[in-house]
Design a protein around this motif. Sequence first.
Motif, mmCIF file in Angstrom:
data_model
loop_
_atom_site.group_PDB
_atom_site.id
_atom_site.type_symbol
_atom_site.label_atom_id
_atom_site.label_comp_id
_atom_site.label_asym_id
_atom_site.label_seq_id
_atom_site.Cartn_x
_atom_site.Cartn_y
_atom_site.Cartn_z
ATOM 1 N N UNK A 82 0.871 -1.293 0.220
ATOM 2 C CA UNK A 82 -0.119 -0.094 0.036
ATOM 3 C C UNK A 82 0.803 1.046 0.091
ATOM 4 N N UNK A 83 0.449 2.272 -0.723
ATOM 5 C CA UNK A 83 1.177 3.332 -0.849
ATOM 6 C C UNK A 83 0.427 4.604 0.077
ATOM 7 N N UNK A 84 -1.024 4.530 -0.346
ATOM 8 C CA UNK A 84 -1.779 5.608 0.475
ATOM 9 C C UNK A 84 -3.056 4.908 0.685
ATOM 10 N N UNK A 85 -3.629 5.402 1.584
ATOM 11 C CA UNK A 85 -5.203 4.800 2.259
ATOM 12 C C UNK A 85 -5.998 6.070 2.413
ATOM 13 N N UNK A 86 -7.012 6.054 1.941
ATOM 14 C CA UNK A 86 -8.198 7.000 2.147
ATOM 15 C C UNK A 86 -9.333 6.245 3.126
ATOM 16 N N UNK A 87 -9.498 6.892 4.157
ATOM 17 C CA UNK A 87 -10.583 6.396 5.404
ATOM 18 C C UNK A 87 -11.869 7.347 5.395
ATOM 19 N N UNK A 88 -12.894 7.002 5.272
ATOM 20 C CA UNK A 88 -13.906 7.711 5.516
ATOM 21 C C UNK A 88 -14.835 7.075 6.798
ATOM 22 N N UNK A 147 -0.481 8.021 4.611
ATOM 23 C CA UNK A 147 0.413 7.118 4.485
ATOM 24 C C UNK A 147 0.621 5.960 5.334
ATOM 25 N N UNK A 148 0.462 4.772 5.046
ATOM 26 C CA UNK A 148 0.392 3.641 6.112
ATOM 27 C C UNK A 148 1.983 3.356 6.291
ATOM 28 N N UNK A 149 1.914 2.838 7.643
ATOM 29 C CA UNK A 149 3.684 2.544 8.060
ATOM 30 C C UNK A 149 3.493 1.000 8.328
ATOM 31 N N UNK A 150 4.582 0.272 8.334
ATOM 32 C CA UNK A 150 4.452 -1.200 8.544
ATOM 33 C C UNK A 150 4.350 -1.366 10.050
ATOM 34 N N UNK A 151 3.544 -2.176 10.583
ATOM 35 C CA UNK A 151 3.458 -2.602 11.921
ATOM 36 C C UNK A 151 4.622 -2.888 12.482
ATOM 37 N N UNK A 152 4.971 -2.657 13.546
ATOM 38 C CA UNK A 152 5.953 -2.821 14.503
ATOM 39 C C UNK A 152 5.854 -3.127 15.799
ATOM 40 N N UNK A 153 6.662 -3.838 16.451
ATOM 41 C CA UNK A 153 6.533 -4.324 17.968
ATOM 42 C C UNK A 153 8.019 -4.801 18.438
ATOM 43 N N UNK A 154 8.120 -4.756 19.544
ATOM 44 C CA UNK A 154 9.525 -5.095 20.283
ATOM 45 C C UNK A 154 9.609 -6.473 19.917
ATOM 46 N N UNK A 155 10.996 -6.826 19.602
ATOM 47 C CA UNK A 155 11.480 -8.207 19.070
ATOM 48 C C UNK A 155 10.861 -8.769 17.994
ATOM 49 N N UNK A 156 10.217 -7.970 17.046
ATOM 50 C CA UNK A 156 9.984 -8.720 15.739
ATOM 51 C C UNK A 156 11.116 -8.942 15.021
ATOM 52 N N UNK A 157 11.022 -9.693 14.038
ATOM 53 C CA UNK A 157 12.192 -10.210 13.136
ATOM 54 C C UNK A 157 12.679 -8.954 12.554
ATOM 55 N N UNK A 208 -10.272 2.831 1.193
ATOM 56 C CA UNK A 208 -9.791 2.813 -0.230
ATOM 57 C C UNK A 208 -8.429 2.729 -0.128
ATOM 58 N N UNK A 209 -7.785 1.834 -0.920
ATOM 59 C CA UNK A 209 -6.198 1.463 -0.787
ATOM 60 C C UNK A 209 -5.598 1.593 -2.048
ATOM 61 N N UNK A 210 -4.510 2.456 -2.222
ATOM 62 C CA UNK A 210 -3.914 2.727 -3.411
ATOM 63 C C UNK A 210 -2.639 2.129 -3.233
ATOM 64 N N UNK A 211 -2.172 0.929 -4.027
ATOM 65 C CA UNK A 211 -0.787 0.118 -3.885
ATOM 66 C C UNK A 211 0.213 0.478 -5.122
ATOM 67 N N UNK A 212 1.316 -0.386 -4.996
ATOM 68 C CA UNK A 212 2.263 -0.164 -6.166
ATOM 69 C C UNK A 212 2.148 -0.412 -7.321
ATOM 70 N N UNK A 243 -6.385 -1.773 -12.660
ATOM 71 C CA UNK A 243 -7.828 -1.257 -12.139
ATOM 72 C C UNK A 243 -7.922 -0.305 -11.259
ATOM 73 N N UNK A 244 -6.784 0.309 -10.577
ATOM 74 C CA UNK A 244 -6.616 1.336 -9.708
ATOM 75 C C UNK A 244 -6.821 1.030 -8.430
ATOM 76 N N UNK A 245 -7.140 1.843 -7.506
ATOM 77 C CA UNK A 245 -7.379 1.818 -6.171
ATOM 78 C C UNK A 245 -8.311 0.560 -5.766
ATOM 79 N N UNK A 246 -8.462 -0.016 -4.824
ATOM 80 C CA UNK A 246 -9.113 -0.867 -4.238
ATOM 81 C C UNK A 246 -10.032 -0.600 -2.998
#
Length: 579
Positions: A51-57, A292-302, A361-365, A371-374
Amino acid sequence: MPSITTWTRLEPRARAGDMRPALEARIHDPLWLLARQWQFGEYLADDAGSPVWIRVRARSDGITAYRPGPLPSAGTPAAPVEAYSPGVPLEALAEREAVPSADLRAAGESGRHLLRLLDAAGLGEVAAAVLRTWKLPPPGAPDDSPATAPEQSAAVRRYLAVMGGRAPDGDLAAEALRPLLPTDEVPPDLRLTAARTAAALPVLRTWLAWHDARYLAAPAGDDAWQPARMEYHFSVGADTGGPLDGTAPGTEVTLVAPEYLGGRLDWSDFVATGPTGLAPEPARAEVAATVLPAPAAFPGMPARRYWEFEDARVSLGAVETAPDDLARMLLAEYATVYSNDWYVVPLDLDAGTLTTVTSVVVGDTFGSALGGPTLMPPPGGGAGDAHWSLFRLSTASGGRHPAFLLPPATAQGLEGEPLEEVLLARDEGANQAWAVEHTVTDAVGAPLDRTRAATPPEEPDPFARGALGYRLMSSVPDHWIPLLPVEVRPGAVRLRRGRLTRPLPDGGREPVPPLGRLLDPGGTLDLYHEEVPREGAVVTRAWQYARGADGRGYLWVGRRKRTGRGESSSGLRFDTLHS
């Protein structure tokens, strides 16, 4: 004379004029690296872009109604509903209690403030009349302190020796002035002339407003504390589903907190149910954000790099699970296999709102090539995730509510030293449950350690000689209050607060009641049997201070229930012989 000193320059020397070969960092065995990539599964294609951008309503509905106590039932009157503003911390509204008027120190401080205001306004005669009418009692008055605590009586006498007769009782003054000031009258005991009454009214109104705004106090009988559970029970309401402009009502949603233990309130303390008569006012707003979405992170993740070390405080390889421990295995599998497939989408929401996401709505790479955003399906509407939910409220029927609750809780507050502390414990040796009062407050509001002020139990004289004596029951300290099983109705057993007795000089015995407010000394306390588990429970009362979303400071007395320290032993024994 010839020199033997030579110099060597420590610097790289290029063998050619082109620097590109040195910067390429060539790999001498590319086949090995390709094999390692195949081994780690980097050649698996899922036909999915990042995902590159996400639109939330979303639609956000504010909480606008509050009611203490359980939900109304047939034959049970409901507590009055209050209009609620999210600027006030919900913990303060739920935990507040009526501060007792027996706190002579607070009453004296508020009375001295009234005298200062009257003196500053040039109303010295009115100040003298206030002091004469509502002055604090001198030391030695019959109602200064319970006779069951000598240290408490001494502390009260010391305070009244300084303030008795020199300061008015502010609580008594407020109680007498509150019903008369709206009608431009003062109590006749002041014996003021019409001119002095007119001059004193603005000062008295200013002082009364200050007195009533010092702390949050619940109306008598309308607090959310449930003594039988030693927990809070309250509900709030929001109007959802109507138009965004608020011109018409929608559907009432009641959020019930049936087992709030005190402390910090969170969304998991609530259960959603249907209309219960709260009739909240509509307070709706539309939420739209492109982030702009950010990858989920937590302590100790690979780690993403091969030679990067993970956080040593978390060892996923040391997770011990049993064959039926599905939740722990699911968490470990998420952390080791699927953690890089999740993204965090930040969304700013107002506190005290119930938010329903209407579209994502998700716009990806891949862009528009496929077909555009999902447009994402609603939560629970995808293939295989109909029963999956996260941060969604449970409903009274066992389902899940689609909205997300952001309660108007305090981020960080201040808690004073315990005014009262009661330990609920099991005593297997005596086959008995106890409520042990460790700390109570005296008449000036100071904590009193009952373990030091308690009367020591009666013990036989070890130097007495003679025949053996029979004792039906040994003694226990005064601050150990028995909880006796009582069948309140067929098949229902409660733990009823009992009372101990102690000997009098004339040979009789007198009851020893509890001194704190937690054990409700003026009424009948029937605790549910499961509220005194084997590990016990600790219940405290303390002053709380927090700053709300409106920037104001809020002070109240709150209660909190925590896990106990295990079983206790009172030393109670039956049918003993002594010499």
